[in-house]
Design a protein around this motif. Structure first.
Motif, PDB file in Angstrom:
ATOM      1  N   GLN A 103       0.823  -1.203   0.000  1.00  0.00           N
ATOM      2  CA  GLN A 103       0.000   0.000   0.000  1.00  0.00           C
ATOM      3  C   GLN A 103       0.860   1.257   0.000  1.00  0.00           C
ATOM      4  OE1 GLN A 103      -3.218  -0.061  -0.322  1.00  0.00           O
ATOM      5  NE2 GLN A 103      -3.480  -2.257  -0.151  1.00  0.00           N
ATOM      6  N   GLU A 104       1.944   1.210   0.785  1.00  0.00           N
ATOM      7  CA  GLU A 104       2.801   2.381   0.888  1.00  0.00           C
ATOM      8  C   GLU A 104       3.430   2.704  -0.459  1.00  0.00           C
ATOM      9  OE1 GLU A 104       6.878   3.632   3.244  1.00  0.00           O
ATOM     10  OE2 GLU A 104       5.816   1.787   3.715  1.00  0.00           O
ATOM     11  N   ALA A 105       3.785   1.671  -1.267  1.00  0.00           N
ATOM     12  CA  ALA A 105       4.496   1.874  -2.523  1.00  0.00           C
ATOM     13  C   ALA A 105       3.551   1.956  -3.716  1.00  0.00           C
ATOM     14  CB  ALA A 105       5.497   0.737  -2.725  1.00  0.00           C
ATOM     15  N   HIS A 106       2.308   2.292  -3.484  1.00  0.00           N
ATOM     16  CA  HIS A 106       1.334   2.324  -4.581  1.00  0.00           C
ATOM     17  C   HIS A 106       1.760   3.319  -5.662  1.00  0.00           C
ATOM     18  CE1 HIS A 106      -2.515   2.080  -6.621  1.00  0.00           C
ATOM     19  NE2 HIS A 106      -2.623   3.395  -6.537  1.00  0.00           N
ATOM     20  N   TYR A 170       4.084   8.770   6.323  1.00  0.00           N
ATOM     21  CA  TYR A 170       2.956   7.976   6.816  1.00  0.00           C
ATOM     22  C   TYR A 170       2.700   6.848   5.832  1.00  0.00           C
ATOM     23  CZ  TYR A 170       0.653  10.987   3.395  1.00  0.00           C
ATOM     24  OH  TYR A 170       0.332  11.666   2.253  1.00  0.00           O
ATOM     25  N   ALA A 171       1.888   5.911   6.272  1.00  0.00           N
ATOM     26  CA  ALA A 171       1.503   4.774   5.434  1.00  0.00           C
ATOM     27  C   ALA A 171       0.003   4.564   5.570  1.00  0.00           C
ATOM     28  CB  ALA A 171       2.269   3.515   5.847  1.00  0.00           C
ATOM     29  N   ILE A 172      -0.540   3.724   4.711  1.00  0.00           N
ATOM     30  CA  ILE A 172      -1.960   3.401   4.794  1.00  0.00           C
ATOM     31  C   ILE A 172      -2.258   2.790   6.160  1.00  0.00           C
ATOM     32  CG2 ILE A 172      -3.837   2.067   3.782  1.00  0.00           C
ATOM     33  CD1 ILE A 172      -2.833   4.259   1.987  1.00  0.00           C
ATOM     34  N   GLY A 173      -3.254   3.322   6.844  1.00  0.00           N
ATOM     35  CA  GLY A 173      -3.619   2.836   8.169  1.00  0.00           C
ATOM     36  C   GLY A 173      -3.088   3.695   9.307  1.00  0.00           C
ATOM     37  N   THR A 189      -4.010   6.556  -0.711  1.00  0.00           N
ATOM     38  CA  THR A 189      -3.110   7.551  -1.289  1.00  0.00           C
ATOM     39  C   THR A 189      -2.984   7.270  -2.770  1.00  0.00           C
ATOM     40  OG1 THR A 189      -1.845   7.744   0.771  1.00  0.00           O
ATOM     41  CG2 THR A 189      -0.793   8.546  -1.221  1.00  0.00           C
ATOM     42  N   ASN A 190      -3.345   8.237  -3.589  1.00  0.00           N
ATOM     43  CA  ASN A 190      -3.248   8.057  -5.032  1.00  0.00           C
ATOM     44  C   ASN A 190      -2.426   9.187  -5.629  1.00  0.00           C
ATOM     45  OD1 ASN A 190      -5.142  10.284  -5.362  1.00  0.00           O
ATOM     46  ND2 ASN A 190      -6.766   8.824  -4.863  1.00  0.00           N
ATOM     47  N   LEU A 206      -7.755  15.235   0.687  1.00  0.00           N
ATOM     48  CA  LEU A 206      -6.774  16.320   0.693  1.00  0.00           C
ATOM     49  C   LEU A 206      -5.901  16.235  -0.549  1.00  0.00           C
ATOM     50  CD1 LEU A 206      -5.553  16.241   4.405  1.00  0.00           C
ATOM     51  CD2 LEU A 206      -6.890  18.038   3.328  1.00  0.00           C
ATOM     52  N   PRO A 207      -5.833  17.277  -1.369  1.00  0.00           N
ATOM     53  CA  PRO A 207      -4.868  17.281  -2.479  1.00  0.00           C
ATOM     54  C   PRO A 207      -3.454  17.134  -1.933  1.00  0.00           C
ATOM     55  CG  PRO A 207      -6.481  19.048  -2.728  1.00  0.00           C
ATOM     56  CD  PRO A 207      -6.681  18.478  -1.351  1.00  0.00           C
TER      57      PRO A 207
END
Length: 335
Positions: A103-106, A170-173, A189-190, A206-207
């Protein structure tokens, strides 16, 4: 043409390339390791066939320049370059899974995939079709400048998202808090934005450019525990040590707070009216801060009855009372 040494290997390369695409899709997206094995096997088979036939995918074909032979040659090389891209992307996806940060490296995955496909596309244009890449890059550079000016805000969000991902703030979660007071758990996060789920279950989008301009406090690191403080005022009718021991009993009786490190009761101040105590304790996560606070308040009230303590009035509500008549309140004064 059919008797040429290159024709049969080119046809076989086309067959392997198409078969690889079919088997790759049959594996499904839920089997990345199986897909990678298929990609490696078919890519290795295609490379071996071209090598044995002395055909270089990175060089223009001088044998078949027109007609059906040219079509077979170009399709075989296009399939080879496509399988090369898929194999490289497959290895990268497996690496991300092994590092356990999918998720972090999306954003990094998307960026890497885009770079690989762009490189392969330029290779196909230059090596298969013989188009000068330098001219194409120069032309695309002008187009990129025009698009960059038109999409300035969007590109700002994109590059801010990449910077935030590389910085690993930060990371997802994770539960984060911004300098403007906004806080919530990161749910997505996209390329353009970051989504936060607040404690009231509202979703804030949030942009990335806005997020990058603020200071971010990660409340989930180094762990999910979070310290809370609760201030209580008692009537100055008992010794401060007795008040401290009573509040330590409250903290020990709680079942919703963390006992390591041990909670503390700090005596903040004393005057003729009240003794002020600050209860410092940790909770497992911010999600449980309301139940934990409610439990502590209830235990404080119960301890007042057990230890014969009286809660003092808030400082702002004090009035003159003749000597010998101390103000007594049975409702907690919480700051």
């Amino acid at each position: 043409m059919f008797g040429d040494d290159h024709f049969v290997p080119l046809v076989l390369t086309n067959i392997l390339g198409i078969a690889g695409i079919v088997v790759w899709n049959l594996q499904g997206s839920r089997r990345p390791k199986g897909r990678l094995i298929v990609q490696i096997l078919f890519f290795a088979g295609m490379s071996l066939v071209l090598y044995l036939a002395d055909i270089a995918p990175h060089q223009p074909d001088n044998v078949y320049t027109h007609g059906f032979g040219a079509l077979i040659s170009r399709s075989a090389k296009i399939l080879w370059w496509t399988h090369l891209a898929w194999t490289a992307i497959g290895f990268f996806h497996i690496y991300i899974m092994l590092t356990r940060r999918p998720q972090e490296a999306h954003l990094i995955q998307d960026m890497t995939v885009g770079v690989v496909y762009l490189a392969v596309a330029l290779s196909v244009v230059g090596f298969v079709f013989g188009v000068p890449i330098g001219t194409l890059v120069a032309t695309s550079g002008v187009v990129a400048i025009i698009l960059g000016l038109a999409l300035q805000n969007t590109l700002g969000d994109v590059f801010s998202g990449i910077a935030l991902t590389l910085g690993r703030a930060y990371a997802i979660g994770d539960w984060i808090q911004l300098s403007d007071g906004t806080e919530g758990r990161v749910t997505e996060t996209n390329w353009r934005s970051t989504n936060l789920l607040t404690g009231t279950y509202n979703l804030i989008v949030l942009p990335n450019s806005v997020l990058a301009r603020q200071s971010v406090a990660n409340l989930s690191r180094p762990d999910e525990t979070h310290q809370m403080a609760l201030t209580v005022r008692f009537a100055a009718t008992r010794r401060p040590r007795a008040v401290e021991e009573a509040m330590l009993s409250v903290l020990q009786a709680s079942t919703l707070i963390v006992k390591e490190p041990p909670p503390t009761a700090a005596l903040k101040m004393i005057d003729a009216i009240a003794i002020e105590v600050e209860l410092l304790f940790r909770i497992d996560s911010l999600v449980s801060h309301i139940p934990a606070r409610n439990e502590i308040i209830d235990l404080v009230y119960k301890q007042c009855e057990t230890s014969n303590l009286s809660l003092a009035m808030p400082p702002a509500s004090l009035v003159f009372i003749p000597p010998g008549q101390a103000p007594i309140r049975r409702c907690p004064s919480i700051v």
